[in-house]
Design a protein around this motif. Structure first.
Motif, short mmCIF file in Angstrom:
data_model
loop_
_atom_site.label_atom_id
_atom_site.label_comp_id
_atom_site.label_asym_id
_atom_site.label_seq_id
_atom_site.Cartn_x
_atom_site.Cartn_y
_atom_site.Cartn_z
N ALA A 152 0.84 -0.96 -0.08
CA ALA A 152 0.05 -0.09 0.24
C ALA A 152 0.87 1.28 -0.04
CB ALA A 152 -0.92 0.09 1.14
N LEU A 153 1.87 1.25 0.75
CA LEU A 153 2.99 2.26 0.75
C LEU A 153 3.56 2.58 -0.58
CD1 LEU A 153 4.66 4.62 2.09
CD2 LEU A 153 6.34 2.82 2.73
N ILE A 154 3.87 1.67 -1.39
CA ILE A 154 4.39 1.85 -2.42
C ILE A 154 3.21 2.29 -3.59
CG2 ILE A 154 5.10 0.57 -4.91
CD1 ILE A 154 6.69 -1.43 -2.87
N ARG A 155 1.93 1.84 -3.61
CA ARG A 155 0.84 2.45 -4.31
C ARG A 155 0.74 3.93 -4.00
NH1 ARG A 155 -0.91 -1.44 -7.43
NH2 ARG A 155 -0.94 -3.70 -6.69
N ARG A 156 0.58 4.10 -2.73
CA ARG A 156 0.67 5.61 -2.09
C ARG A 156 1.71 6.29 -2.74
NH1 ARG A 156 0.36 4.38 2.95
NH2 ARG A 156 2.16 5.44 3.46
N TYR A 157 2.80 5.97 -2.83
CA TYR A 157 4.02 6.62 -3.40
C TYR A 157 3.76 6.84 -4.84
CZ TYR A 157 8.72 6.84 -5.69
OH TYR A 157 9.78 7.20 -6.41
N PHE A 158 3.44 5.96 -5.92
CA PHE A 158 3.18 6.20 -7.08
C PHE A 158 1.81 7.28 -7.36
CE2 PHE A 158 6.35 3.24 -7.91
CZ PHE A 158 6.55 3.11 -9.30
N ASP A 159 0.90 6.94 -6.45
CA ASP A 159 -0.26 8.08 -6.58
C ASP A 159 0.32 9.31 -6.29
OD1 ASP A 159 -2.17 5.83 -7.02
OD2 ASP A 159 -2.69 5.95 -5.06
N ALA A 160 1.27 9.59 -5.43
CA ALA A 160 1.77 10.77 -5.06
C ALA A 160 2.67 11.55 -6.31
CB ALA A 160 2.73 10.76 -3.70
N ASP A 176 4.32 16.98 -0.95
CA ASP A 176 3.97 16.68 0.65
C ASP A 176 3.86 15.04 0.83
OD1 ASP A 176 4.38 19.11 1.64
OD2 ASP A 176 2.42 19.87 1.52
N ALA A 177 2.99 14.51 -0.09
CA ALA A 177 2.64 13.10 -0.09
C ALA A 177 3.77 12.44 -0.50
CB ALA A 177 1.48 12.88 -0.88
N LEU A 178 4.69 12.89 -1.38
CA LEU A 178 5.97 12.37 -1.93
C LEU A 178 6.85 12.08 -0.42
CD1 LEU A 178 6.26 13.51 -5.15
CD2 LEU A 178 6.28 11.13 -4.61
N VAL A 179 7.04 13.33 0.06
CA VAL A 179 8.01 13.41 1.25
C VAL A 179 7.45 12.42 2.35
CG1 VAL A 179 8.85 14.82 2.98
CG2 VAL A 179 8.90 15.57 0.68
N GLY A 180 6.36 12.38 2.53
CA GLY A 180 5.84 11.43 3.58
C GLY A 180 6.01 9.97 3.44
N CYS A 181 6.40 9.66 2.15
CA CYS A 181 6.52 8.23 1.86
C CYS A 181 7.90 7.82 2.04
CB CYS A 181 6.37 8.10 0.47
SG CYS A 181 4.73 7.92 -0.06
N PHE A 182 8.99 8.79 2.46
CA PHE A 182 10.32 8.33 2.77
C PHE A 182 10.86 8.86 3.90
CE2 PHE A 182 9.81 8.86 -1.93
CZ PHE A 182 10.61 7.92 -2.37
N THR A 183 11.93 7.86 4.47
CA THR A 183 12.93 8.41 5.39
C THR A 183 13.36 9.93 4.96
OG1 THR A 183 14.89 7.31 4.77
CG2 THR A 183 13.22 6.12 6.47
#
Length: 156
Positions: free
Chosen positions: A13-21, A28-35
């Motif tokens: 789900a995180l990978i899918r959220r990353y691709f959606d972002a 902001d959504a992209l930054v939220g996927c990463f350390t």
């Protein structure tokens, strides 16, 4: 969440959220996927690689959407059942040039936060400027159910 709660379903789900972002060019959504110190590695031949830090990764993908008309589709996801890592296949649609690139990525997740710590990208082939879609020669993309057009191209 605790480390034990980061399941394969969570990482997928995180990978899918990353691709959606990425597709939404949502910084902001992209930054939220990463350390904060995440690294995205790429093959040789691209400028300014690897991309280091969540901020840089997010800015670069926003640039790709705005400049190249980029969109991405996930073709396959495999998540480890016993370690914080995953592998995907993707297509990068460069809509403004009418080209595409296929590839795969290896993901390492931070077990403490559940965020993406590292991505290693591998291209199906060198970025051949003469090919409309860079992909594996003689691989049956259609027969295997891969996307043959980007979402925006399919809507036309």
């Amino acid at each position: 969440m605790t480390t034990s709660e980061y399941t394969p379903q969570y990482y997928a789900a995180l990978i899918r959220r990353y691709f959606d972002a990425c597709n939404a060019a949502d910084y902001d959504a992209l930054v939220g996927c990463f350390t904060p110190d995440a690294v995205h590695y790429f093959p040789a031949g691209l400028p300014d690689v690897p991309w280091r830090g969540a901020d840089a990764i997010a800015r670069k993908w926003v640039w790709c959407v705005e400049t190249l008309g980029s969109q991405w589709t996930i073709e396959r996801i495999i998540v480890s059942h016993d370690s914080p890592e995953a592998m995907i296949e993707w297509t990068h649609w460069k809509n403004k040039s009418g080209t595409a690139l296929r590839g795969a990525e290896w993901y390492d997740f931070d077990p403490a936060t559940g965020k993406i710590a590292e991505i290693r990208a591998y291209y199906a082939s060198p970025a051949d400027k003469s090919a409309a879609i860079n992909e594996l020669v003689d691989f049956d993309y259609a027969g295997r159910g891969y996307h043959l057009k980007s979402a925006s191209e399919a809507q036309r």
